[in-house]
Design an enzyme around this catalytic site. Structure first.
Site, PDB file in Angstrom:
ATOM      1  N   GLU A  29     -62.071 -26.236  32.014  1.00 44.33           N
ATOM      2  CA  GLU A  29     -62.109 -25.063  31.140  1.00 44.33           C
ATOM      3  C   GLU A  29     -63.420 -24.279  31.246  1.00 44.33           C
ATOM      4  O   GLU A  29     -63.782 -23.544  30.324  1.00 44.33           O
ATOM      5  CB  GLU A  29     -61.847 -25.490  29.692  1.00 44.33           C
ATOM      6  CG  GLU A  29     -60.449 -26.068  29.504  1.00 44.33           C
ATOM      7  CD  GLU A  29     -60.053 -26.075  28.042  1.00 44.33           C
ATOM      8  OE1 GLU A  29     -59.075 -25.370  27.700  1.00 44.33           O
ATOM      9  OE2 GLU A  29     -60.712 -26.770  27.252  1.00 44.33           O
ATOM     10  N   HIS A  68     -67.710 -25.043  23.266  1.00 42.31           N
ATOM     11  CA  HIS A  68     -66.255 -25.147  23.103  1.00 42.31           C
ATOM     12  C   HIS A  68     -65.955 -26.522  22.524  1.00 42.31           C
ATOM     13  O   HIS A  68     -66.416 -27.537  23.044  1.00 42.31           O
ATOM     14  CB  HIS A  68     -65.540 -24.979  24.447  1.00 42.31           C
ATOM     15  CG  HIS A  68     -64.098 -25.374  24.359  1.00 42.31           C
ATOM     16  ND1 HIS A  68     -63.217 -24.750  23.511  1.00 42.31           N
ATOM     17  CD2 HIS A  68     -63.397 -26.360  24.975  1.00 42.31           C
ATOM     18  CE1 HIS A  68     -62.031 -25.327  23.616  1.00 42.31           C
ATOM     19  NE2 HIS A  68     -62.113 -26.300  24.497  1.00 42.31           N
ATOM     20  N   HIS A  90     -55.842 -26.066  19.326  1.00 44.91           N
ATOM     21  CA  HIS A  90     -56.746 -26.515  20.353  1.00 44.91           C
ATOM     22  C   HIS A  90     -58.157 -26.745  19.780  1.00 44.91           C
ATOM     23  O   HIS A  90     -58.683 -27.846  19.882  1.00 44.91           O
ATOM     24  CB  HIS A  90     -56.748 -25.447  21.464  1.00 44.91           C
ATOM     25  CG  HIS A  90     -57.582 -25.758  22.667  1.00 44.91           C
ATOM     26  ND1 HIS A  90     -57.346 -25.184  23.892  1.00 44.91           N
ATOM     27  CD2 HIS A  90     -58.649 -26.552  22.844  1.00 44.91           C
ATOM     28  CE1 HIS A  90     -58.251 -25.636  24.767  1.00 44.91           C
ATOM     29  NE2 HIS A  90     -59.047 -26.464  24.159  1.00 44.91           N
TER      30      HIS A  90
END
Lengths: 235, 235, 235, 235
Positions: free
Chosen positions: A73, A92, A162
């Site tokens: 990612e 993240h 997520h």
């Protein structure tokens, strides 16, 4: 390089706070070249050492992968650094209290003064709006760019089912925001349940948010986190 | 000086219990001069040592800052020591379960016998009533005095979207109250949800509160906390 | 044998994550003989060493008990290995957030991308449908077979008032699924409470589930967990 | 004496599980004299060593206090040992999830198979029924006897706004019951919230409770707990 060590501190601190587990990652824009950024190779954040940090270009390709796999990612990071020149650090994460907000119609609001930045607005991105039938991961530049667009000028963006991606002008601020975003979500959930449907919850107002965000860099906390991680690394 | 060591014990104990993280602070009134108080310089509580403890006057100015920055919110302490001559110790904290109560119309009530002091009344202070557009911090004597006035003769005051400040006639009692205030908030939330809207929750009555508050100094707990911190400091 | 060491890693990792406490167990199908499986003798998972691992046949009888008592509920494992030839690893656990789902009419749905496998369907088994008046334990081959039938082709089965059993084609996947099943339950509970009765909760759709399940083996997490346990064993 | 060491194990295990903090206590009836029992002097349970264990008569008076203060609430133990000749071990605790049940009209029901004993019935004692205006502590034989009467033949009694007292025929069972009582309360709260008002929650039935209670002594867990505490004591 102090900045690389700081990225190790950030990775391990986020893991210690449960904001990331084996997944999630922090990055910094290169201090010497704004067209580059640094992030760890594909390894669990609590194990990261300086040797694991890779340099990538803004297309999220490693300059020299040293035989190591990068994170799938990484495009989250490259595309945001492209779109937001002032952003110097990105986290993240999958913090647990935040995901439920990403799946309902209740938006996060600034309830706790340490989380004032929430008042700058936290949009929610649904990967389905960019592509149907994904495995939910931001595996391409296109998906990264779509996410960066939803983030816009905000300090963070929720990712449906997520987690979230948090940005800042420096690394301590990005780490602090990731930690206090989760805490804001927990306190807000609790307040909403106490208040009941339609009940009053007092949030920070715009002027309070602005006054707090102007300076809040989580400096005292950062000194604590760095002290802890340096002690770990010496063991 | 034993009192200074005890303030180190208090700071680290509050951090260990999650009542404060990198933020929040404990202080004591000087045992030799009631016009002075002691609190750490601007450092995370779990790192505090005796060398970090400063002496301040009741205007919250350090007598000798030793080149160290004091906490921004030291005015909470100075103004309360001015207003409440019997108060010998203060804890300012951000404990997580308490903040939601500060943002809703539900007041804390004494549900757990270790938290009986809650029955003496815990008002909520909204900084907006003193000044609009702040960053939520008690950065001036004026704000400290406004908070102290809301506290009145109570054992604690909630601070909207921020946390609470807890006072007592001695340090173990202030630390114990900070820890059990959080626990009372958690148990009360849970009981309110079990009972449902309008459902019965049995709280301690006034006579029970009075009988408990008369002596509760958390002495056994204090001996445990001190044992733990002294073991840490020896490492 | 690396596989036996991995079973030690799995047992201790599940305990560390609170998915099992003194109870619950992991097993693997023998890599050399599909008619056999390995699981620890009757010992708490966090204490398991390679010497504690027994070999059992598919009727769940130890080949050589070495004087050690096997787990009472070994029949869960044997009967599932019989019924599901592709299954290579099984985790039986009591994770806390899952039990409430086993006792109500709300089924688990895939809310978190790391828990996508939930979207393959998680039935609930009530031991009363097989036998009345049990002590809730799967103490016989018959009960094991009944549970295996309810599991069917699914990745996990909830057991009413007891916990769950999770299966996979390899051990890291089974361990990861046990850990993320609990997390999905926590996030789903929270989202349901935020949304309120009849409120919208966005779950992963079938195509997203399929795309994620195709590859998700929790590999990065497994490397972390193994690193941690090997460090423990060296102490 | 092995029994005294086991009481140390019990005290520290209960603290480690958060079922007691600095408060709460475990006791055993003397194995050599049913008119006596053993419990620690007034010290936090996680610090207890064999040297801290006192012997008391059934009026809860120390045979030889060795200059040490006994616990204020020792009368809980003495009066229950008088009333229940088969009881060999008692745990008094403040576990967090249980208190809310003691303050509402919802009774604990057996939702989790490890907590089957809850199905034998857990009454709630309100100290106000015995005496008004107390500090909530069981400071006299009279209060202890009143509590023992409410306990009756049950395995545990909740104490309004205070905690619970759990009894058993042996020490591992008493410790296990104290730990799993808290877990049952957490799971039941969660299930009740999932189900909503009037929604279905499936509890264990009477025959299941009876079959489980017949043998459940938490033996595997006890071996784990003892292993952990012995390792601590060796440090």
């Amino acid at each position: 390089m102090e900045e690389i060590l700081d990225l190790v501190v950030a990775s391990r601190t986020l893991a210690e706070h449960g904001v990331i587990d084996a997944y999630g990652h922090a990055s910094i824009r290169s201090p010497s070249n704004p067209q580059r950024f640094h992030m760890p190779r594909n390894v669990a954040p609590e194990l990261v050492t300086e040797a694991d940090i890779l340099e990538l270009d803004l297309d999220s390709e490693p300059i020299d992968a040293k035989g190591a796999a990068p994170y799938n990612e990484r495009f989250i990071h490259g595309e945001i650094y492209k779109a937001r020149p002032e952003v110097m650090a990105i986290v993240h994460n999958h913090s647990h209290a935040v995901v439920p907000f990403s799946c309902t119609d209740h938006e996060l609001k600034p309830i706790f003064h340490m989380s004032a930045f929430v008042g700058l607005g936290i949009p929610t991105w649904d990967i389905r709006d960019a592509q149907k039938g994904t495995d939910m991961l931001v595996r391409t530049r296109e998906l990264g760019a779509h996410l960066a667009k939803k983030l816009g000028a905000h300090p963070a963006v929720l990712m449906r089912g997520h987690g979230s991606t948090v940005v800042a002008e420096n690394l301590p601020r990005a780490v602090g925001r990731a930690i206090y975003l989760d805490l804001n979500a927990r306190m807000q959930s609790q307040a909403m349940m106490l208040a009941g449907p339609g009940g009053r919850v007092a949030y920070m107002d715009e002027s309070e948010v602005a006054a707090n965000v102007a300076w809040q860099n989580y400096e005292r906390a950062w000194r604590l986190w760095k002290t802890r991680v340096l002690a770990q690394l010496r063991k």
